[in-house]
Design a protein around this motif. Structure first.
Motif, PDB file in Angstrom:
ATOM      1  N   ALA A 150      27.312 -53.444  -2.557  1.00  0.00           N
ATOM      2  CA  ALA A 150      25.866 -53.250  -2.716  1.00  0.00           C
ATOM      3  C   ALA A 150      25.331 -52.326  -1.618  1.00  0.00           C
ATOM      4  N   ARG A 151      25.833 -52.450  -0.398  1.00  0.00           N
ATOM      5  CA  ARG A 151      25.389 -51.568   0.687  1.00  0.00           C
ATOM      6  C   ARG A 151      25.773 -50.124   0.402  1.00  0.00           C
ATOM      7  N   ARG A 152      26.953 -49.923  -0.173  1.00  0.00           N
ATOM      8  CA  ARG A 152      27.349 -48.559  -0.534  1.00  0.00           C
ATOM      9  C   ARG A 152      26.417 -48.003  -1.607  1.00  0.00           C
ATOM     10  N   GLN A 153      26.007 -48.869  -2.526  1.00  0.00           N
ATOM     11  CA  GLN A 153      25.080 -48.421  -3.557  1.00  0.00           C
ATOM     12  C   GLN A 153      23.708 -48.114  -2.963  1.00  0.00           C
ATOM     13  N   LEU A 154      23.290 -48.902  -1.977  1.00  0.00           N
ATOM     14  CA  LEU A 154      22.037 -48.604  -1.285  1.00  0.00           C
ATOM     15  C   LEU A 154      22.084 -47.213  -0.663  1.00  0.00           C
ATOM     16  N   ALA A 155      23.208 -46.903  -0.030  1.00  0.00           N
ATOM     17  CA  ALA A 155      23.334 -45.605   0.620  1.00  0.00           C
ATOM     18  C   ALA A 155      23.332 -44.471  -0.388  1.00  0.00           C
ATOM     19  N   GLU A 162      18.183 -61.802  -5.659  1.00  0.00           N
ATOM     20  CA  GLU A 162      18.938 -62.666  -4.752  1.00  0.00           C
ATOM     21  C   GLU A 162      19.933 -61.862  -3.933  1.00  0.00           C
ATOM     22  N   LEU A 163      20.514 -60.839  -4.547  1.00  0.00           N
ATOM     23  CA  LEU A 163      21.416 -59.976  -3.797  1.00  0.00           C
ATOM     24  C   LEU A 163      20.637 -59.180  -2.749  1.00  0.00           C
ATOM     25  N   LEU A 164      19.474 -58.661  -3.126  1.00  0.00           N
ATOM     26  CA  LEU A 164      18.635 -57.944  -2.167  1.00  0.00           C
ATOM     27  C   LEU A 164      18.252 -58.852  -0.995  1.00  0.00           C
ATOM     28  N   THR A 165      17.894 -60.082  -1.308  1.00  0.00           N
ATOM     29  CA  THR A 165      17.515 -61.021  -0.251  1.00  0.00           C
ATOM     30  C   THR A 165      18.666 -61.241   0.716  1.00  0.00           C
ATOM     31  N   ALA A 166      19.868 -61.396   0.191  1.00  0.00           N
ATOM     32  CA  ALA A 166      21.037 -61.588   1.057  1.00  0.00           C
ATOM     33  C   ALA A 166      21.257 -60.372   1.953  1.00  0.00           C
ATOM     34  N   LEU A 167      21.098 -59.173   1.394  1.00  0.00           N
ATOM     35  CA  LEU A 167      21.271 -57.949   2.186  1.00  0.00           C
ATOM     36  C   LEU A 167      20.189 -57.835   3.252  1.00  0.00           C
TER      37      LEU A 167
END
Length: 227
Positions: free
Chosen positions: A23-28, A60-65
């Motif tokens: 998910a962090r790679r997708q954010l980038a 929920e994934l965003l919250t965890a990140l």
């Protein structure tokens, strides 16, 4: 916990960590607004239904990140504060700010996630608050220490040419738990809140309420005003 339960817990933690890294790679690459559970599942070779067992929704994934980012930033600030040790508050403040800046430059996408533009359709839950407060609490602690009377037992000390050596404040005022002096007699009763061209040149420099520097003859071990 049985051996089988421990193995399952470790496996779940590893998959959770892998999901968040993807998910962090997708954010980038795409930004938080375009974060997609299906895209994350494809990158990991998982079916979407399997990923939903870990994170039932994008939010929920965003919250965890977000919690992870706040915690990492807070940890960097706390490490800088601890490394500063007994340094002067201003030096500790600079060290913490430099650590925050370094973390932001090293993790630009995560920094943007927590301090950038809001993600459309997402509202951060209260569970993010403790992690979000960590950096602020470090800075508040630095400010608190700067306001704390550095004398014995937090007692301000009188000094100056009239006294052969510093002695406790003539009114026996202690900073107390509030760091604001006796509750019924705030420090501002005696300490200046403004300085004009017509003022006594020996007055302490202008300071913002609710904290003022002491008069020049009231030595607070480095916090007294200029002669």
């Amino acid at each position: 916990m049985t051996t089988a339960q421990g193995a399952r817990e470790r496996a779940r933690n590893e998959v959770t960590a892998a999901i968040k890294e993807a998910a962090r790679r997708q954010l980038a690459a795409e930004g938080a607004a375009k974060l997609s559970l299906r895209a994350v599942a494809r990158e990991l070779g998982m079916v979407s239904s399997a990923l939903y067992r870990y994170f039932p929704s994008r939010d929920e994934l965003l919250t965890a990140l977000i919690i992870d980012a706040y915690d990492a930033l807070g940890a960097a600030a706390e490490k800088a504060r601890d490394a500063a040790g007994e340094a002067a508050p201003v030096d500790c403040f600079i060290a913490v700010c430099e650590a925050v800046r370094t973390w932001a430059l090293t993790h630009p996408h995560e920094y943007a996630l927590i301090y950038g533009s809001p993600v459309p359709g997402y509202a951060a839950p209260d569970t993010t608050v403790p992690a979000a407060a960590r950096t602020g609490m470090v800075l508040l602690g630095v400010f608190r220490d700067a306001r704390q009377c550095p004398g014995p037992d937090h007692l301000p000390m009188w000094s100056g040419p009239e006294y052969p050596e510093p002695r406790p404040h003539g009114m026996a005022i202690s900073s107390g738990d509030s760091r604001m002096g006796v509750e019924t007699l705030p420090c501002a009763t005696c300490h200046i809140t403004a300085s004009t061209l017509e003022s006594d040149p020996r007055q302490a420099p202008n300071a913002m309420i609710p904290w003022q520097l002491p008069p020049v003859e009231m030595a607070w071990f480095g916090l007294d005003g200029p002669a």
